[in-house]
Design an enzyme around this catalytic site. Sequence first.
Site, PDB file in Angstrom:
ATOM      1  N   SER A  73      39.791  37.866  50.550  1.00 19.29           N
ATOM      2  CA  SER A  73      39.631  38.617  49.298  1.00 19.29           C
ATOM      3  C   SER A  73      40.921  38.833  48.517  1.00 19.29           C
ATOM      4  O   SER A  73      40.864  39.187  47.342  1.00 19.29           O
ATOM      5  CB  SER A  73      39.034  39.994  49.587  1.00 19.29           C
ATOM      6  OG  SER A  73      37.642  39.926  49.523  1.00 19.29           O
ATOM      7  N   LYS A  76      41.306  37.223  45.216  1.00 18.23           N
ATOM      8  CA  LYS A  76      40.612  37.705  44.010  1.00 18.23           C
ATOM      9  C   LYS A  76      41.576  38.178  42.936  1.00 18.23           C
ATOM     10  O   LYS A  76      41.324  38.035  41.741  1.00 18.23           O
ATOM     11  CB  LYS A  76      39.644  38.833  44.398  1.00 18.23           C
ATOM     12  CG  LYS A  76      38.474  38.339  45.241  1.00 18.23           C
ATOM     13  CD  LYS A  76      37.693  39.469  45.886  1.00 18.23           C
ATOM     14  CE  LYS A  76      36.523  38.892  46.693  1.00 18.23           C
ATOM     15  NZ  LYS A  76      35.883  39.849  47.584  1.00 18.23           N
ATOM     16  N   TYR A 198      34.662  29.588  45.011  1.00 11.33           N
ATOM     17  CA  TYR A 198      34.955  30.917  45.559  1.00 11.33           C
ATOM     18  C   TYR A 198      35.260  30.820  47.062  1.00 11.33           C
ATOM     19  O   TYR A 198      36.233  31.408  47.556  1.00 11.33           O
ATOM     20  CB  TYR A 198      33.780  31.863  45.293  1.00 11.33           C
ATOM     21  CG  TYR A 198      33.888  33.167  46.046  1.00 11.33           C
ATOM     22  CD1 TYR A 198      34.784  34.163  45.630  1.00 11.33           C
ATOM     23  CD2 TYR A 198      33.137  33.402  47.199  1.00 11.33           C
ATOM     24  CE1 TYR A 198      34.916  35.356  46.343  1.00 11.33           C
ATOM     25  CE2 TYR A 198      33.254  34.583  47.908  1.00 11.33           C
ATOM     26  CZ  TYR A 198      34.143  35.555  47.481  1.00 11.33           C
ATOM     27  OH  TYR A 198      34.276  36.725  48.191  1.00 11.33           O
ATOM     28  N   TYR A 250      38.423  48.458  48.293  1.00 11.30           N
ATOM     29  CA  TYR A 250      36.964  48.656  48.376  1.00 11.30           C
ATOM     30  C   TYR A 250      36.613  50.148  48.371  1.00 11.30           C
ATOM     31  O   TYR A 250      37.184  50.914  47.610  1.00 11.30           O
ATOM     32  CB  TYR A 250      36.372  47.966  49.602  1.00 11.30           C
ATOM     33  CG  TYR A 250      36.910  46.596  49.870  1.00 11.30           C
ATOM     34  CD1 TYR A 250      36.776  45.593  48.918  1.00 11.30           C
ATOM     35  CD2 TYR A 250      37.563  46.289  51.051  1.00 11.30           C
ATOM     36  CE1 TYR A 250      37.265  44.323  49.147  1.00 11.30           C
ATOM     37  CE2 TYR A 250      38.057  45.018  51.283  1.00 11.30           C
ATOM     38  CZ  TYR A 250      37.904  44.055  50.328  1.00 11.30           C
ATOM     39  OH  TYR A 250      38.398  42.818  50.564  1.00 11.30           O
ATOM     40  N   VAL A 268      39.321  40.252  54.603  1.00 11.80           N
ATOM     41  CA  VAL A 268      38.679  40.398  55.917  1.00 11.80           C
ATOM     42  C   VAL A 268      39.351  39.617  57.046  1.00 11.80           C
ATOM     43  O   VAL A 268      38.999  39.807  58.200  1.00 11.80           O
ATOM     44  CB  VAL A 268      37.176  40.019  55.909  1.00 11.80           C
ATOM     45  CG1 VAL A 268      36.338  41.093  55.289  1.00 11.80           C
ATOM     46  CG2 VAL A 268      36.941  38.670  55.308  1.00 11.80           C
TER      47      VAL A 268
END
Length: 350
Positions: A73, A76, A198, A250, A268
């Site tokens: 992530s 991103k 992605y 998050y 992760v």
Amino acid sequence: MTLTSAGSLTGQSFQAFLEELHRKYQPLTDGAIANYIPELAKADPDCFGICVVTKDGHVYEVGNTQTLFTIQSISKVFVYGMALQDHGRDYLLTRVGVEPTGDAFNAIILDEQSKRPYNPMVNAGAIAVTSLIKGTGPTERLNRMLDMFRDFIGHDIFVDVSVFMSERTTGHRNRAMAHLMRNFGMIDDRIDEALDLYFQQCSVTVDCRDLAVMAATIANHGINPITHTQALDSGYIRDLLSVMYTCGMYNFAGQWSHEVGLPAKSGVSGGIMVVVPNQFGLAVFSPPLDARGNSVRGIEVCKEISNHYGLHLFDSSMNCTRFVQQLGTKPHGIDGNSNGDGKGIGTLSD
Ligand code: GLN
């Protein structure tokens, strides 16, 4: 534990502080390795690295800073920067919001009114952002993305094909999100292609040091402090930092901003990347995660560094702008005298 006070910060004392933190948190074995992407379950739970790169290119590191892992992530942030460059801020805002969700990173939710995904740091928002990357076809889009990552990292990189395939074959939740967004016209018909891109961006391999250089590049207004390449238009740095600050951790983002007070992004595979704007980049790698998907050791290390040096953005207890000047007492370049044994640079002699 004796730690040097922030008032007399030198390169040596900072290195010693990182080594002390590493010793302190290596025995912390809480958390679990992500296994919903089967290939990630192979990670070593004892692997633990901490790296700081200042905006003028000094490197401080301890532990497993050269172990490769997939960026997940954390990608991103950078792909959001690329999409901003491709389309501009106003258009991006019509496709993805900037609101924290308070939900898990993989929640299947869209803003009820606008149908936009909430923000680019959660999976739905990131898939929407990735679908916007410009290029004449999938190969050009992937190549542009890899070039962008190379500029941030400062050397060649590759996609871990095993992790990519593992996620591609098991990523049903992400597929569900993409189809939901297609239903509302938030992404176009190239659903599978957007998902592949992605999954590929998440499977880019980095080490802890690379992540710290990437964070330092953001801290340094988009200019890689090692290669001096402009990796991102400086005008978009504030967009990246804003969403990192409010959404990067998050559904832990509120507590994180309260306790650490710095823009950050986790992934992760166990990486956390933190930016101290205009000062330095920090990265921690340790695979065991808490229930929200953030590295357990990573969170503790970031809390301690922020608190010890008064780095919380709203903490006025230390003149934070002098941090790098104080740190720069003994330069150690990225290609410099690292002993490569994963136990820190060991060369600061002052
Ligand atoms: N590739 C992962 C996914 O889509 C990234 C999630 C993460 O790092 N939080 O689920």
